[in-house]
Design a protein around this motif. Sequence first.
Motif, short mmCIF file in Angstrom:
data_model
loop_
_atom_site.label_atom_id
_atom_site.label_comp_id
_atom_site.label_asym_id
_atom_site.label_seq_id
_atom_site.Cartn_x
_atom_site.Cartn_y
_atom_site.Cartn_z
N ASP A 242 72.46 -24.13 -45.31
CA ASP A 242 72.56 -22.68 -45.50
C ASP A 242 72.96 -22.32 -46.93
OD1 ASP A 242 75.12 -23.68 -45.40
OD2 ASP A 242 75.86 -22.26 -43.89
N ARG A 243 72.98 -23.30 -47.84
CA ARG A 243 73.32 -23.03 -49.24
C ARG A 243 72.37 -23.81 -50.14
NH1 ARG A 243 79.38 -24.46 -50.11
NH2 ARG A 243 79.12 -25.73 -48.25
N SER A 244 71.47 -23.14 -50.78
CA SER A 244 70.55 -23.78 -51.72
C SER A 244 71.24 -23.83 -53.08
CB SER A 244 69.25 -22.99 -51.81
OG SER A 244 68.33 -23.64 -52.65
N THR A 245 71.45 -25.03 -53.59
CA THR A 245 72.22 -25.20 -54.83
C THR A 245 71.36 -25.85 -55.92
OG1 THR A 245 73.11 -27.25 -53.93
CG2 THR A 245 74.45 -25.28 -53.68
N PRO A 246 71.73 -25.65 -57.19
CA PRO A 246 70.86 -26.10 -58.28
C PRO A 246 70.87 -27.62 -58.48
CG PRO A 246 72.31 -24.30 -58.98
CD PRO A 246 72.81 -24.79 -57.66
N TYR A 247 69.76 -28.11 -58.99
CA TYR A 247 69.69 -29.45 -59.58
C TYR A 247 69.03 -29.31 -60.94
CZ TYR A 247 65.00 -29.30 -57.44
OH TYR A 247 63.73 -28.94 -57.06
N HIS A 248 69.19 -30.34 -61.78
CA HIS A 248 68.94 -30.18 -63.21
C HIS A 248 67.99 -31.25 -63.74
CE1 HIS A 248 72.36 -27.31 -63.77
NE2 HIS A 248 72.77 -27.92 -62.67
#
Length: 632
Positions: free
Chosen positions: A427-433
């Motif tokens: 339920d939480r889409s978080t960044p990748y780099h």
Amino acid sequence: MIYHVSKNGNDKNAGTEVSPFLTISHAAAIAEEGDTVIVHAGIYRECVDPANGARSSVTRITYTAAEGERVVIKGSEEVSDWEQTGGGVWKAAVSNKIFGSYNPYREVIDGDWLMKPLAPLLHTGQVYLNGKALSEAPDIGSVAEREMTWYAEVTDWETVLYANFGEDDPNGQLTEINVRRSCFYPEKTGIDHITVRGFEFAQSASPWAPPTADQPAMVGTHWSKGWIIEDNILHDARCSAISVGKEISTGHNLYNRYHRKPGYQHQLEAVFAAKKIGWSKENIGSHIIRNNTIYDCGQNGIVGHLGGAFSEIYGNHIYNIGNNHEFFGYEIAGIKLHAAIDTQIHHNHIHDCLLGMWFDWQAQGMRISSNLYYNNETDMWIEVTHGPHLVDNNIFGSERNLKNAAQGGAYVHNIFCGASNRYDVRDRSTPYHLAHSTDIMGTAVVYGGDDRFYNNIFSSVPETDSKWICGTEMYNGSPSSMEEYISCVLKNGKGDIETYINVRQPAYINNNYYIDGAKAFENEKHSCTSAIPSNIRVIPENDGVYLEMTLDKNITETSAEMITTKTLGLPRISEAPYENPDETPICIDKDILGNLRKKNPTCGPVEDLKPGTQRILILKRDAEKKRIDEKK
């Protein structure tokens, strides 16, 4: 230029060794790049706000305690003239002029992700008797009922303190109260390349420091680059001791203030806002925090969001963090970092904390190596990140070792003395780099899995919560290769996210050693199990910290292999390699003690383990640690 500061000095002096300044703050107002400020023995009750930084690490500004001298910088002031009011309660009134614009007895501990207490809120102030903090009470009546508590009433002109010191008369003792938010902290951002060395910092009124707020602490870098914080003693920060955190322009407790959006959304916005103001390897982070002793803090030993990227944190002794349970929120740990891209955390000694270490969001490129944990409620939590992150050569000695709400992690040559908890976060889409960069490649939810477990030792402890499991059996039902995973996805037909969302990611698990009933992943090709009790435990003693355990002959019969960048492959989402920050390959060819591993190494963090009972000195207490312990 070398400036000297002494308790016998005067700020009108020249600042030389024979004519020193009186305050560190005066030296900090004029020190330029290349300068050194040497502070001589004494207690300095001030907040040092360095006016200038340096343009490179070669010309850094250094603040250091004079060699062999004890220099204490306190955020507190002494209070005398206490009056008895009856019922064991003492009363003292202080003018609000002492606080300036920040009165810790008006400032509450509150913000995003603070969970309790919510009413009444606690304050950033503290009262100390002979260096020991009293607990805040909700009202005067509660002070009368319980020893070692305090309560404050604030008017426009004074702050009245009520305290119960038990059988002690405070007028015959050292009684202090928090006055300043910080002890060493630049008010301006971009104060780069500062060294802070050899001080004792104590008793600051640092506020709650979630990742969606300004994050000041007792000592902090305040959105700068290239600090070295080393060989200090830091204790009794109301919330956080050291901050490498974000600054206020990218958001400050917006959920708590407005409630229009969840904290998660504001945190995501903070990441993009930080990029707009220059969050990059060229401008922010790359700090070194080493060989500090940090204890008795309410929230964190070290905290940071975004500003701790590309840093190195090692050799620190951190304990008694967040375990007095006065307040609680989802930001408490010995070390709590968000978005610590490429940060290397190794050879730290973490014990008796609510949570030892917690790495949250964008832990990409992190390496957590050769740390020693014990007597924590939980040793480590890794949350909503997608890899690559490497956890190797650690001793997790508490009953609960790893809370794994991430994916793409590699766990190699560790000892897990207790249980782990793995779960998905969809339920939480978080960044990748992009590799070794703050540049954002995309965002994704955490499907769970895509983890690697090689050459570890897993023990078992009794556990009443079924979510906490000893060993790797929580990965049962997962494919054991990327090819198998893709095959499972394609069975759902051609499509988009719906074809992936319910397919378990692969688990790469091999050559682990299981003791005391810990169980292996069902598809692990090569593993060994011991049939004898190990009695494994971590034992702190006066001369150091020992690891004791009994192993059977199978410890020498595992088919463990040397683990390298090539072995570990690529995590599915970020597709970035497990490698060093300088893009060189990793080879885990040394153990926790620095010994070289054999071509076919031993499982666990200590090379060349043998069958039978062993007692291994993991951490030796040197003369400096003994001195600190004796002083306390």
